[in-house]
Design an enzyme around this catalytic site. Structure first.
Site, PDB file in Angstrom:
ATOM      1  CD  GLU A 199     -11.248  -2.000   2.792  1.00  0.00           C
ATOM      2  OE1 GLU A 199     -11.241  -3.208   3.027  1.00  0.00           O
ATOM      3  OE2 GLU A 199     -11.680  -1.163   3.596  1.00  0.00           O
ATOM      4  CE  LYS A 236       5.392   7.989  -7.996  1.00  0.00           C
ATOM      5  NZ  LYS A 236       6.840   7.714  -8.121  1.00  0.00           N
ATOM      6  CB  THR A 237       1.195   5.365  -2.204  1.00  0.00           C
ATOM      7  OG1 THR A 237       1.003   6.451  -1.288  1.00  0.00           O
ATOM      8  CG2 THR A 237       2.677   5.127  -2.403  1.00  0.00           C
ATOM      9  CB  ALA A 287      -2.979   5.422   5.509  1.00  0.00           C
ATOM     10  NE  ARG A 296      -3.297  16.525   6.522  1.00  0.00           N
ATOM     11  CZ  ARG A 296      -3.121  17.848   6.537  1.00  0.00           C
ATOM     12  NH1 ARG A 296      -2.399  18.430   5.611  1.00  0.00           N
ATOM     13  NH2 ARG A 296      -3.684  18.594   7.477  1.00  0.00           N
ATOM     14  CB  THR A 332      -0.863   0.006   1.272  1.00  0.00           C
ATOM     15  OG1 THR A 332      -0.050  -0.461   2.359  1.00  0.00           O
ATOM     16  CG2 THR A 332      -2.050  -0.926   1.118  1.00  0.00           C
ATOM     17  N   GLY A 359      -9.386   6.714   4.735  1.00  0.00           N
ATOM     18  CA  GLY A 359      -8.922   5.491   4.083  1.00  0.00           C
ATOM     19  C   GLY A 359      -9.156   5.517   2.586  1.00  0.00           C
TER      20      GLY A 359
END
Lengths: 326, 742
Positions: free
Chosen positions: B702, B629-630, B522, B624, B480, B699
């Site tokens: 998903e 990129k990720t 995250a 935020r 991730t 998040g």
């Protein structure tokens, strides 16, 4: 994987001699190695022919092409003569598997690959092909990808090759070598229908090795390969059609059609082609040909859809083969 | 440097009870949010990042699990003798602590240990250990297991005799039957979705060894603090005696949330044999012995007034699992708060079947629930003649339609509007009217929504006088980008270049984090790291006698007022702080979720019904953005999953014995490159969610899948006029219904 004896053949006669003693031939290994890991196949001896000099693609005297048994699918698909004279073959090859697999898979091995019937690969399930007499779990199980033509009460496995379907439309012949000598047979005669011995898939005798495939001169007409599958790449055909059709004055004068995904062998039916000859190109001719093709088709639930899909795929292929291009 | 211990502990414990100031916006480094490369990216693509199965120990031996070939019954005998004499075989282990199936996510206790009882084809019934992997595999194949078969076990959820419809899960608000009768427009429709597999590229693998009574296990897991508890419970040892390493995980998607059979088998065998043992699942075993997503049947009832405003909304679903498993796919989770409608009805029925265990697969609930909801909304749009985007905009409630809670940041309307403009939605034609060559072409839209959850999480950050920093937590990076975003948070807070920061993850001896799952990693772990860094800032401020807010940390310097310091000027030994985040009142006071909108354009072949996605756009509102990129990659991945669930993916169970028939990647059809067109992802700016957590991020792991398949289903309808209600939309679901074109 069961421990096995490995040897490397020093020539086709050596390979044939070892095969005659029961060794299984290893070429690209893209199918055999998987089957050995699963112990669906558990040979006691393997003879590796992958280093033999059977990689040539050479013209024949009558204007055809001889393809060495070890020519990879990638090399064959990209061969200049194949691409220009036999585009149906190039297209069929490129629609199969993945680049990585095509780089390893060979011409001879492709013809002899085993079915993708999922029950054949599951040693915990009944399968008459893998374990004669154990029954066929596919008959009432998940048979989405299995045969609607040419099957038996014992087996409805399909032959998974795309290449072989195109080769059947091209009237290919197969050169064999054995300790008894050499012979050549029509590709049409290589594979046999399952009947009550689905474990027997070809007419190859013990010790017979495929050394090359011979294509006659390219027939007149347009060529196409249409493959319908469950994803855009790396999937076996639900239905495929290899077609070569010539037209004069709007009427079909020559037709060669072979089908994949429908039967235990690359399927070709002369009566389907006869139904097209002399007819005006168009949907009516396609419907008539489909009627002949599918007259004896039999679904098993999950694969019933293949029967109408074959009709539609044939229609689509004939349109590609006969419509004027601008 | 005298290396004296810190005089004062600046560690921070924080509970998310109310909105917090946007501290990160005041930082100066400019690292957070950028499209920074993953620090470990080069190792991964060059094959030098070690994955679980690659750990080698002196004397390592290999175990292979043996599967049940029956559906239900009891193991009556295992012929270990024959196998014991085979080449290389060391031991055959039967019964004992082998587990029936993996632990569900966050279970924190051992999964069922049912042997000798067998509950499904593919259940582990024994472990064969040999000197080599190949010997173990061969011996496992040769092992003869005899069973007492129980006949008539249910394998089909549709006909299962044992079903549950928990009253607690039924929600009945108003009177939906009357509302449907009185509605100006009503849609009462059913959808089905098949079982799915996570199909992570890395198979489940564990290498176990014991030293002085303590287990060390290299595994591929998502939530180490729970995994330690699950593994310890399965083995009957203290949690303190279990350490799990999981620094790199080759995809999890839920399949590695809970401890799985291979970990327990490896640990048990290593303990029994006194040697390190590796157990790696084969690809078919990954399908059979780990988690599947349940199939679903869903009934959607939508009623609206003449202007398309919902008056009735019903979402009922039917799912399945093994006997005894508590997990039920939360199919309608997103439906509860996405759209309004006063009269509402929800109920779920769980069938007990003898198929491999059902559990969390990426976006449990929304991944499949949103397919049915968003296609049903499209049906309502068709019935009312209202544009599908307009219909959705008309039905965004002011407050949660069931509990009245206010929404926190909700960017759905902007996602739909911005996306429509970018995608060229205004060029969409009526259904079945756009034939280009041999292809019907159409566009579809769907909302995306995914519940947002915050989880307890602790992290430790150490600042060294030389201007380097270390961040430690048992958090995992399952592909991730955890290494990247935690590096960025530390760098942003402490004014450090990424090259000065080391992030150490995936070791259960490190401070306990949320782990990866449920899209909470995250934000939860990121918040803990943020809090730890805040503690360090406070300590530095105290050294200077100023408030932390008055410090500017940038490029390794500390500026306060007009004076610039190096770290070495302020500290002479490593400065360590822990940050601990706990969810709090905001989770109960607000409806907090990630939002988005999917747009798809597809072609449908006019003869044979194959669908090709031509382009897709996803617009997301996720608070935020920690790494552009990720975050985008997460969305891309989710949208590709959407393509899979719309068009290709389906676990096939044998109708008579429930076995998974297509348990390999040739026959379980994940989308391949040719199935995936250019995907466009837009992350909306200025969507910080103050109620979510102290870093205002939500998040994203998903959200990208939720709704994506619905947009494709709706595009298929718009293209050719065929409404697919049974996914995946393979050619056979479409061609029989295509309009004649000859």
């Amino acid at each position: 994987m069961r421990p096995f004896d490995y040897s490397r053949a020093d020539g086709a006669p050596d390979a044939a001699a070892k095969a005659a003693q029961g060794a299984t031939i290893l070429a690209g290994g893209t199918n055999l190695l998987d089957l050995m890991k699963l112990e669906v196949m558990a040979p006691e001896a393997v003879v590796d022919i992958s280093r033999l000099d059977l990689t040539g693609i050479t013209p024949t005297e009558d204007g055809g092409l001889r393809i060495g048994a070890l020519v990879t699918n990638t090399d064959l698909a990209n061969d200049r003569t194949v691409r220009t004279q036999y585009p149906v073959l190039s297209r069929a090859l490129l629609s199969g598997a993945t680049v990585q697999l095509r780089n390893k898979a060979t011409t001879g091995g492709n013809l002899l690959q085993r079915t993708r019937c999922p029950y054949f690969y599951d040693t915990g399930a009944a399968c008459n092909k893998r374990d004669p007499g154990s029954g066929c779990a596919a008959m009432t199980g998940c048979n989405r990808i299995l045969a609607v033509l040419g099957g038996s009460d014992h087996c409805i496995a399909t032959h998974p090759s795309d290449m072989a379907v195109a080769m059947r439309a091209l009237r290919a012949r197969v050169a064999l070598e054995s300790p008894e000598g050499t012979r050549e047979i029509a590709l049409a005669d290589l594979h046999v229908l399952p009947g009550d011995t689905p474990e027997v898939e070809t007419v190859l005798q013990p010790g017979e090795v495929i050394t090359s495939v011979i294509l006659p001169p390219a027939p007149p007409g347009r060529q196409a390969y249409v493959k319908i599958r469950d994803r855009a790449s790396y999937a076996f055909a639900l239905v495929s059609v290899a077609g070569i059709v010539a037209i004069e004055d709007g009427r079909i004068t020559e037709a060669a059609l072979a089908f994949g995904g429908l039967a235990p062998k690359p399927w070709r039916d002369p009566e389907v082609e006869a139904a097209l000859i002399g007819q005006p190109a168009g949907p009516a001719a396609a419907e008539a040909a489909a009627d002949v093709l599918l007259a004896d088709a039999k679904g098993h639930g999950g694969n019933d859809f293949k029967i109408p899909l074959a009709r539609r795929t044939l229609k689509r292929a004939l349109r590609e083969l006969t419509e004027a291009t601008s | 440097m005298d290396g004296q211990p810190q005089s004062k502990d600046f560690s921070v414990k924080f509970t998310m009870d109310e909105a917090q100031p946007r501290v990160l916006d005041r930082m100066a480094q400019g690292l957070l949010g950028t499209a920074m490369d993953r620090p470990e990216g080069r190792m991964k693509v060059t094959g030098t990042a070690p994955y679980a199965a690659e750990y080698r120990r002196e004397g390592l031996v290999h175990g292979m699990l043996v599967r049940s070939t029956i559906t239900r019954g009891r193991v009556t005998g295992i012929d270990t003798e024959k196998v014991q004499s085979m080449d290389g075989v060391i031991a055959v282990m039967t019964g004992g602590p082998l587990v029936r199936n993996p632990a569900q996510g966050t279970a924190h206790e051992a999964p069922a240990q049912s042997l000798p009882e067998v509950f499904y084809v593919g259940q582990p019934v024994a472990l064969v250990v040999a000197e080599s992997f190949e010997q173990a595999r061969h011996a496992a194949q040769a092992l003869t297991v005899t069973y007492d078969r129980a006949d008539g076990a249910d394998v089909d959820p549709a006909t299962a005799s044992d079903t549950e419809t928990p009253e607690d899960d039924v929600l009945s608000q108003g009177d939906i039957d009357t509302a449907m009768k009185e509605a100006a427009f009503a849609v009462d429709t059913r959808y089905t979705t098949p079982p799915h597999s996570s199909a992570a590229m890395e198979p489940h693998a564990s290498v176990a060894s014991w030293t002085d009574g303590r287990l060390e296990l290299h595994g591929s897991y998502q939530m180490l603090r729970h995994n330690v508890a699950e593994l310890a419970d399965a083995l009957g040892v203290d949690e303190a005696d279990v350490r799990i390493h999981s620094p790199y995980v080759g995809g999890g998607f839920g399949a590695k949330l809970g401890i799985a059979p291979e970990a327990v088998a490896a640990a048990h065998a290593a303990r029994e044999l006194g040697r390190p043992v590796s157990v790696v699942l084969t690809r078919p075993q990954v399908f059979e012995m780990t988690m599947r997503r349940s199939e679903t049947t869903q009934r959607l009832r939508l009623g609206s007034d003449a202007e398309g405003r919902l008056t009735a909304l019903g979402h009922e679903d039917w799912v399945s699992n093994l006997p005894g498993e508590a997990f039920a796919e939360p199919t309608a989770q997103g439906t509860h708060f996405l759209y309004g409608g006063d009269n509402r009805y929800f109920a779920q029925t769980l069938a007990r079947v003898h198929r491999p265990c059902a559990g969390s697969v990426r976006a449990p609930g929304e991944a499949v629930g949103m397919i049915a909801l968003e296609c049903a909304m499209d049906e309502l749009a068709e019935a009312t003649g209202i544009d599908p985007i307009d219909l959705r905009l008309r039905n965004l409630p002011e407050t949660h339609p069931e509990n009245g809670l206010p929404y926190s940041e909700r960017g759905l309307g902007d996602c739909l509007r911005d996306g429509a403009a970018k995608f060229g939605w205004d060029t969409r034609k009526p259904a079945g009217t756009r034939l280009e060559g041999d292809w019907w072409v159409g566009m579809g839209v769907a909302s995306a929504v995914r519940v947002n959850a915050l989880m307890n999480s602790t992290a430790r950050v150490t600042l060294n006088p030389d201007g380097t920093a270390l961040c430690e937590t048992d958090m995992t990076d399952i592909g991730t980008g955890s290494y990247a975003i935690l590096t960025q948070i530390v760098g942003e807070m402490l004014g450090l270049d990424a090259s000065q920061i080391e992030v150490r993850l995936g070791d259960s001896d490190l401070p306990k984090s949320s782990g990866s799952g449920g899209s909470w990693g995250a934000q939860s772990c990121g918040s803990a790291v943020f809090l730890a860094a805040q503690g360090i800032r406070k300590a530095l401020a105290e050294k200077l006698g100023v408030a932390a807010d008055d410090l500017t940390l940038k490029d390794g310097t500390v500026t306060s007022g007009n004076v610039q310091h190096g770290f070495a000027d302020l500290i002479d030994s490593p400065l360590t702080c822990e940050g601990t985040l706990n969810p709090g009142d905001t989770a109960d006071a607000f409806s907090i979720a990630g939002y988005g909108a999917h747009f798809a354009e597809v072609g449908v072949h006019r003869d044979t019904g194959e669908v090709r996605v031509r382009r897709m756009l996803g617009v997301f509102s996720i608070g935020r953005v920690l790494n552009e990129k990720t975050a985008s990659s997460q969305c891309h991945g989710g949208m590709i999953w959407g393509i899979g669930s719309a068009l290709t993916e389906e676990i096939m169970h044998d109708p008579s014995d429930g076995r998974i028939v297509n348990h390999n990647l040739a026959e379980y059809h994940l989308p391949v490159s040719l199935d995936v067109p250019d995907l466009d992802v837009v992350l909306l700016e200025d969507t910080r969610d103050d109620e979510a957590n102290p870093i205002q991020a939500k998040g994203i792991g998903e959200l990208g899948i939720a709704g994506a398949a619905g947009a494709i289903g709706n595009a298929i309808y718009n293209a050719c006029g065929v409404r697919v209600r049974d996914f995946p939309a393979t050619p056979d679901k479409i061609f029989p219904h295509l309009p004649e074109t000859d």
